[in-house]
Write a protein that holds these residues in place. Structure first.
Motif, short mmCIF file in Angstrom:
data_model
loop_
_atom_site.label_atom_id
_atom_site.label_comp_id
_atom_site.label_asym_id
_atom_site.label_seq_id
_atom_site.Cartn_x
_atom_site.Cartn_y
_atom_site.Cartn_z
N LYS A 39 -16.21 -4.26 7.80
CA LYS A 39 -14.95 -3.98 8.34
C LYS A 39 -14.08 -3.99 7.07
O LYS A 39 -13.02 -2.96 7.04
N ALA A 40 -13.89 -4.63 6.13
CA ALA A 40 -13.20 -4.56 4.96
C ALA A 40 -13.36 -3.23 4.02
O ALA A 40 -12.58 -2.48 3.84
N ALA A 97 -10.94 -11.67 3.25
CA ALA A 97 -9.77 -11.55 2.54
C ALA A 97 -9.36 -10.14 2.09
O ALA A 97 -8.33 -9.58 2.33
N VAL A 98 -10.53 -9.49 1.86
CA VAL A 98 -10.22 -8.03 1.48
C VAL A 98 -10.05 -7.17 2.80
O VAL A 98 -9.02 -6.29 2.68
N GLY A 99 -10.46 -7.40 3.62
CA GLY A 99 -10.45 -6.87 5.17
C GLY A 99 -8.93 -7.13 5.68
O GLY A 99 -8.28 -6.47 6.34
N VAL A 109 -4.83 -20.36 5.85
CA VAL A 109 -3.50 -20.39 5.64
C VAL A 109 -2.91 -19.02 4.67
O VAL A 109 -2.04 -18.59 5.23
N LEU A 110 -3.61 -18.82 3.92
CA LEU A 110 -3.24 -17.55 3.07
C LEU A 110 -3.43 -16.15 4.06
O LEU A 110 -2.77 -15.37 3.86
N PHE A 111 -4.82 -16.06 4.74
CA PHE A 111 -4.79 -15.07 5.65
C PHE A 111 -3.82 -14.97 6.68
O PHE A 111 -3.27 -13.97 6.98
N THR A 112 -3.21 -15.99 7.29
CA THR A 112 -2.37 -16.08 8.42
C THR A 112 -0.88 -15.54 7.88
O THR A 112 -0.13 -14.83 8.32
N ALA A 130 -3.15 -4.64 -2.42
CA ALA A 130 -4.55 -4.46 -3.07
C ALA A 130 -4.85 -5.69 -4.08
O ALA A 130 -5.78 -6.22 -4.02
N ALA A 131 -3.55 -6.09 -4.89
CA ALA A 131 -3.82 -7.25 -5.86
C ALA A 131 -3.74 -8.25 -5.01
O ALA A 131 -4.47 -9.49 -5.45
N LEU A 132 -3.05 -8.33 -3.84
CA LEU A 132 -3.30 -9.68 -2.91
C LEU A 132 -4.62 -9.89 -2.44
O LEU A 132 -5.09 -11.19 -2.43
#
Length: 414
Positions: free
Chosen positions: A383-384, A328-330, A250-253, A277-279
């Motif tokens: 990748k991240a 999440a980071v990537g 949900v959050l990634f999309t 970056a904070a996200l």
């Protein structure tokens, strides 16, 4: 709509959409035997790839547009119509091919082809509502779809075939599609319908589709390939584990597809990158906490969620949780690059997607299904790191370029 309200509606909409996908997979796992769930997962994985291609080609270029003038409204209307018109012949071709192939998987793919314009069209309109800064309408549509899919699958009994489940799932999106089309028409009526620009060379969606093809789709199709030549239960095991991480999707999309219209409201580029970056830190922390919660679930609760598939999916939770933290980071790194220069992400996607496939295959050879899951984590981690290194380099170049422009603009000394 205020920024805070728009964020809440966008996240809520993604939450409802992801909850729908989670419940579909959970229902299929509870209604199916382990082999049938593996077949259903394979077909659903094909849909996931097609959905990603559709979003990359029409949705992601659409959300990069600014303003709500006639040009933007025309683009929203055209993108939705283009998706439905393109999905119809594609779905028909898939159904025609599978009609000649025996087996339960082929029958499920046939039904996927028939419902493809419905499910892709409903998703395309969600991008249009986001671009028009009307995420509450997308939320309304997805709530209707959730209610319909729960009603359809709730009537089934244990042992339902994958083809039947795919059919019910696909047709349950029809009421939401009709509602979305009516709402979109009210917002875009009178604007021109322009389909040819999306077929011309240089359309930004073509680049994004290539990125998706060498990114997400490559790893997903490689899982299908390993399931075909190796252990067929690999697909069901990995799909079952990733289903449990649905809330993170949900959050990634939300970040990749619906974040740009919100982040562009921040006027300063440096602040936008810091916010991204904070996200990334928040999403990675959330992934770690969610993985911990899942690892502590009693076996009885896990079996209630995934049925017989729980036993094979539970062993993959540490690896899949680590993978989602890296993702999440990537994901946020790619979002930052899209805002800095959307044409810089293709090389990263190509190189590190192939790296992920190699690590996936190597992990499977060394450690079976668990090794494959850890291979996916290593690929996501690489990748991240690459995305944020690229962001840092672009940020170092930007001030130098701005300073050069400022110096050139100064008047010459007399």
């Amino acid at each position: 709509m205020r920024a805070r309200t728009a964020v809440l509606c966008s996240v809520a909409d993604q939450g409802v959409a992801a909850l729908t996908n989670i419940l579909v997979l959970v229902a299929a796992a509870r209604l199916s035997t382990v082999p049938d769930f593996a077949r259903f997962s394979a077909v659903y994985l094909v849909f996931t790839v097609l959905l990603g291609v559709s979003g990359a080609y029409t949705g992601q270029p659409l959300v990069l547009k600014r303003g709500a003038g006639e040009e933007t409204r025309s683009a929203c209307r055209s993108a939705a119509a283009f998706t439905v018109l393109a999905a119809a012949p594609l779905g028909a071709a898939l159904a025609a091919v599978c009609l000649l192939v025996p087996g339960d998987t082929a029958r499920a793919l046939l039904m996927l082809g028939l419902v493809l314009p419905v499910v892709l069209g409903q998703d395309a309109v969600r991008y249009a509502f986001s671009t028009l800064q009307q995420p509450h309408l997308a939320l309304l549509s997805d709530l209707l779809r959730l209610a319909c899919v729960l009603g359809a699958l709730g009537t089934q009994v244990y042992g339902a075939s994958p083809a039947r489940l795919i059919t019910l799932w696909g047709l349950s999106a029809l009421p939401a599609l009709l509602l979305s089309a009516a709402l979109l028409h009210r917002s875009t009526a009178g604007t021109p319908l322009l389909l040819r620009p999306m077929l011309r060379r240089g359309h930004l969606g073509q680049r994004f589709t290539v990125e998706f093809g060498v990114g997400n789709a490559t790893s997903q199709l490689s899982v299908l390939g390993l399931g075909a030549v190796g252990n067929p239960l690999l697909v069901g095991a990995l799909r079952g584990a990733t289903t449990l991480f649905g809330p993170l999707n949900v959050l990634f999309t939300s970040a990749t597809s619906f974040g740009p219209p919100l982040l562009v409201r921040i006027p300063d580029e440096r602040r936008r990158i810091r916010a991204t970056a904070a996200l990334a830190a928040v999403l990675a922390t959330t992934a770690g906490l969610w993985a911990t919660v899942l690892a502590l679930l009693p076996d009885r609760v896990g079996r209630q969620l995934l049925g017989d598939t729980w036993s094979v999916a539970a062993a993959l939770l540490p690896a899949t949780g680590s993978q989602y933290a890296a993702m999440a980071v990537g994901t946020c790194g790619l979002l930052a690059l899209r805002m800095l220069d959307p044409r810089t992400t293709l090389a990263i996607q190509v190189v590190f997607s192939l790296t992920t496939v190699a690590l996936l295959a190597g992990g499977y050879v060394v450690g079976g299904v668990l090794g494959a899951a850890w291979g996916l984590f290593l690929g996501s981690l690489c990748k991240a790191a690459a995305t944020w290194i690229r962001v840092a380099r672009l940020r170092r170049r930007t001030p130098a370029a701005e300073e050069a422009v400022t110096v050139d603009a100064l008047p010459s000394a007399p």
